[in-house]
Design a protein around this motif. Structure first.
Motif, PDB file in Angstrom:
ATOM      1  N   MET A  87      -0.859  -6.859 -11.155  1.00  0.00           N
ATOM      2  CA  MET A  87      -0.538  -5.895 -10.208  1.00  0.00           C
ATOM      3  C   MET A  87       1.033  -5.325 -10.173  1.00  0.00           C
ATOM      4  O   MET A  87       1.749  -6.168  -9.841  1.00  0.00           O
ATOM      5  CB  MET A  87      -1.071  -6.319  -8.853  1.00  0.00           C
ATOM      6  CG  MET A  87      -2.387  -6.591  -8.572  1.00  0.00           C
ATOM      7  SD  MET A  87      -3.471  -5.222  -8.832  1.00  0.00           S
ATOM      8  CE  MET A  87      -2.978  -3.861  -7.795  1.00  0.00           C
ATOM      9  N   THR A  88       1.442  -4.256 -10.601  1.00  0.00           N
ATOM     10  CA  THR A  88       2.476  -3.493 -10.527  1.00  0.00           C
ATOM     11  C   THR A  88       3.076  -3.033  -9.266  1.00  0.00           C
ATOM     12  O   THR A  88       4.102  -3.162  -8.837  1.00  0.00           O
ATOM     13  CB  THR A  88       2.801  -2.689 -11.653  1.00  0.00           C
ATOM     14  OG1 THR A  88       1.870  -1.649 -11.413  1.00  0.00           O
ATOM     15  CG2 THR A  88       2.385  -3.396 -12.965  1.00  0.00           C
ATOM     16  N   THR A  89       2.265  -2.430  -8.497  1.00  0.00           N
ATOM     17  CA  THR A  89       2.549  -1.838  -7.189  1.00  0.00           C
ATOM     18  C   THR A  89       1.301  -1.648  -6.364  1.00  0.00           C
ATOM     19  O   THR A  89       0.311  -1.872  -7.096  1.00  0.00           O
ATOM     20  CB  THR A  89       2.945  -0.163  -7.275  1.00  0.00           C
ATOM     21  OG1 THR A  89       1.904   0.538  -7.982  1.00  0.00           O
ATOM     22  CG2 THR A  89       4.127  -0.044  -8.324  1.00  0.00           C
ATOM     23  N   SER A  90       1.471  -1.893  -4.959  1.00  0.00           N
ATOM     24  CA  SER A  90       0.361  -1.930  -4.181  1.00  0.00           C
ATOM     25  C   SER A  90       0.873  -1.234  -2.967  1.00  0.00           C
ATOM     26  O   SER A  90       1.923  -1.731  -2.324  1.00  0.00           O
ATOM     27  CB  SER A  90       0.080  -3.665  -3.779  1.00  0.00           C
ATOM     28  OG  SER A  90      -0.929  -3.654  -2.846  1.00  0.00           O
ATOM     29  N   PRO A  91       0.119  -0.539  -2.137  1.00  0.00           N
ATOM     30  CA  PRO A  91       0.056  -0.044  -1.047  1.00  0.00           C
ATOM     31  C   PRO A  91       0.112  -0.766   0.051  1.00  0.00           C
ATOM     32  O   PRO A  91       0.523  -0.560   1.425  1.00  0.00           O
ATOM     33  CB  PRO A  91      -0.697   1.161  -0.919  1.00  0.00           C
ATOM     34  CG  PRO A  91      -1.937   0.845  -1.682  1.00  0.00           C
ATOM     35  CD  PRO A  91      -1.215  -0.001  -2.781  1.00  0.00           C
ATOM     36  N   ALA A  92      -0.980  -2.068  -0.056  1.00  0.00           N
ATOM     37  CA  ALA A  92      -1.129  -2.859   1.067  1.00  0.00           C
ATOM     38  C   ALA A  92       0.269  -3.815   1.204  1.00  0.00           C
ATOM     39  O   ALA A  92       1.125  -3.912   0.608  1.00  0.00           O
ATOM     40  CB  ALA A  92      -2.112  -3.995   0.612  1.00  0.00           C
ATOM     41  N   THR A  93       0.627  -3.845   2.395  1.00  0.00           N
ATOM     42  CA  THR A  93       1.603  -4.969   2.969  1.00  0.00           C
ATOM     43  C   THR A  93       1.482  -6.312   2.789  1.00  0.00           C
ATOM     44  O   THR A  93       2.315  -7.094   2.590  1.00  0.00           O
ATOM     45  CB  THR A  93       1.709  -4.771   4.457  1.00  0.00           C
ATOM     46  OG1 THR A  93       0.789  -4.896   5.233  1.00  0.00           O
ATOM     47  CG2 THR A  93       2.102  -3.205   4.879  1.00  0.00           C
ATOM     48  N   ASP A  94       0.164  -6.993   2.694  1.00  0.00           N
ATOM     49  CA  ASP A  94      -0.192  -7.988   2.462  1.00  0.00           C
ATOM     50  C   ASP A  94      -1.491  -8.148   1.777  1.00  0.00           C
ATOM     51  O   ASP A  94      -2.653  -8.166   2.389  1.00  0.00           O
ATOM     52  CB  ASP A  94      -0.319  -8.951   3.794  1.00  0.00           C
ATOM     53  CG  ASP A  94      -0.571 -10.381   3.834  1.00  0.00           C
ATOM     54  OD1 ASP A  94      -0.495 -10.811   2.492  1.00  0.00           O
ATOM     55  OD2 ASP A  94      -0.954 -11.113   4.714  1.00  0.00           O
TER      56      ASP A  94
END
Length: 59
Positions: A41-48
């Protein structure tokens, strides 16, 4: 258990896939294949992200 789609962001997958096919006799064919994939995973909008989607199975 209900399957849920969770938008986790952008992923990158590197790997290799090998296939082999041969005809050893007029009525005999051999097919084999192997795949190795390494996902990240390179980027994720989730905080956790761990609380949204937990992987199951051996690591």
């Amino acid at each position: 258990m209900i399957n849920t789609l969770v938008p986790l962001g952008v992923q990158r997958t590197n790997g290799v896939e090998l296939t082999f096919a041969s005809e050893v006799a007029p009525t005999w064919q051999i097919w084999a294949g192997y795949a190795f994939l390494d996902g990240e995973m390179t980027t994720s909008p989730a905080t956790d992200a761990a609380s949204l989607c937990r992987a199951s199975g051996p690591r």
